[in-house]
Write a protein that holds these residues in place. Structure first.
Motif, PDB file in Angstrom:
ATOM      1  N   LEU A 197      51.632  34.099  31.040  1.00 44.53           N
ATOM      2  CA  LEU A 197      50.824  35.265  30.823  1.00 44.53           C
ATOM      3  C   LEU A 197      51.522  36.129  29.598  1.00 44.53           C
ATOM      4  CD1 LEU A 197      50.434  36.306  34.568  1.00 44.53           C
ATOM      5  CD2 LEU A 197      48.735  35.587  32.882  1.00 44.53           C
ATOM      6  N   ILE A 213      46.273  29.381  32.562  1.00 43.02           N
ATOM      7  CA  ILE A 213      46.719  30.365  33.408  1.00 43.02           C
ATOM      8  C   ILE A 213      46.337  30.087  34.983  1.00 43.02           C
ATOM      9  CG2 ILE A 213      46.500  32.915  33.887  1.00 43.02           C
ATOM     10  CD1 ILE A 213      47.917  32.375  31.325  1.00 43.02           C
ATOM     11  N   PHE A 217      48.551  29.745  38.530  1.00 39.65           N
ATOM     12  CA  PHE A 217      48.365  30.467  39.412  1.00 39.65           C
ATOM     13  C   PHE A 217      47.898  29.937  40.815  1.00 39.65           C
ATOM     14  CE2 PHE A 217      45.986  33.578  42.287  1.00 39.65           C
ATOM     15  CZ  PHE A 217      46.903  34.452  42.571  1.00 39.65           C
ATOM     16  N   SER A 247      47.159  38.341  42.767  1.00 39.29           N
ATOM     17  CA  SER A 247      46.551  37.789  41.631  1.00 39.29           C
ATOM     18  C   SER A 247      46.418  39.140  40.638  1.00 39.29           C
ATOM     19  CB  SER A 247      44.967  37.531  42.034  1.00 39.29           C
ATOM     20  OG  SER A 247      44.473  38.525  42.890  1.00 39.29           O
ATOM     21  N   VAL A 250      47.437  38.627  37.082  1.00 42.43           N
ATOM     22  CA  VAL A 250      46.566  37.709  36.430  1.00 42.43           C
ATOM     23  C   VAL A 250      45.260  37.911  36.059  1.00 42.43           C
ATOM     24  CG1 VAL A 250      45.706  35.153  36.789  1.00 42.43           C
ATOM     25  CG2 VAL A 250      47.880  35.913  37.806  1.00 42.43           C
TER      26      VAL A 250
END
Length: 276
Positions: A197, A213, A217, A247, A250
């Protein structure tokens, strides 16, 4: 229980059998990288918890910058949403949490102790480090004292990010102990996620694409299968709350939707993410 992402690259999600040799030889979690290039991409952070630090995810001591910052914010009163007489300082909050766990309670002393790598592998020192880092990250994220959201990547160090992620899991899974080996692989993948990130924020989508990404996750959530089991459908709300909380940082970089596969008694076997 091993999940479907165990044999996938921690960076891009490509199927592979190439393990991180440093983690494997030290008895740490199995972390896969499809190529030396992808391992090198996150190595500047991963190397600090690889090899002899891998099996217990021994986080590094406080940097000089962290030490000065934590001393400066120690007397900030939180949460601001409460009347002044009910607010506590960051130091008092940490001291209370440590006292509840029968650990040393002087904030300034434990911050000073946490500057040295000597005996840092002791579980109580790692707990202190994590608590200081997580509470500071939550405070910087939301001065009202809300600790139900992970901190933004741009305002947290890798170690604050990982500590906050672990603290959020403990918030919804109180059956786990703060001193536990259950979250080790989870922490490794949370560190890799933070690294990707930050690289994305500093670069472009061509260098760190959305898919990387989201695959990273998925690894973070899947790693919870190492130690968290959902007995029945009533436990699904814990899973959803955990995913939603983790989350947030993200979503700030790659907005996405997700779907989780659930099997009672075995845990969340799959999390699928795709860009909105």
């Amino acid at each position: 229980m091993p999940g479907p992402f165990l044999h996938r690259c921690a960076v891009c999600g490509t199927s592979t059998e190439n393990r991180c040799s440093g983690c494997s030889k030290a008895g740490g979690p199995i972390i896969f990288f499809c190529s030396p290039e992808h391992q090198k991409l996150v190595w500047h952070n991963h190397k600090r918890v690889c090899r002899d630090r891998s099996a217990a995810f021994v986080a590094p001591p406080l940097s000089d910058e962290e030490y000065q910052h934590y001393r400066q914010v120690a007397d900030i009163k939180i949460p601001h949403s409460k009347p002044p007489e009910l607010r506590t300082t960051l130091a008092e909050s940490v001291e209370k949490a440590l006292a509840d766990r029968k650990l040393p309670i002087d904030f300034q002393r434990v911050v000073a102790i946490s500057r040295t790598a000597e005996d840092l592998a002791d579980s109580w020192k790692q707990t202190i480090l994590a608590r200081i880092r997580a509470d500071t990250a939550f405070l910087m994220t939301d001065p009202t004292g809300d600790s139900s959201k992970a901190p933004p990547v741009g305002s947290s160090t890798p170690w604050e990010f990982v500590a906050a992620f672990a603290e959020l899991v403990l918030l919804y899974h109180k059956e786990l102990s703060p001193i536990t080996i259950h979250l080790v692989r989870f922490k490794h993948h949370a560190l890799i996620l933070h690294t990707l990130l930050r690289l994305r924020l500093a670069g472009s989508s061509r260098e760190i694409p959305d898919d990387w990404i989201l695959r990273s996750f998925e690894h973070v959530i899947e790693a919870l299968n190492d130690g968290i089991y959902y007995k029945d459908q009533n436990d699904v709300h814990r899973y959803r709350a955990t995913v939603d909380s983790l989350s947030a940082p993200v979503q700030q970089v790659v907005p996405f939707k997700h779907r989780g596969g659930f099997m009672p008694g075995f845990g969340i076997l799959e999390l699928s993410c795709w860009p909105e």
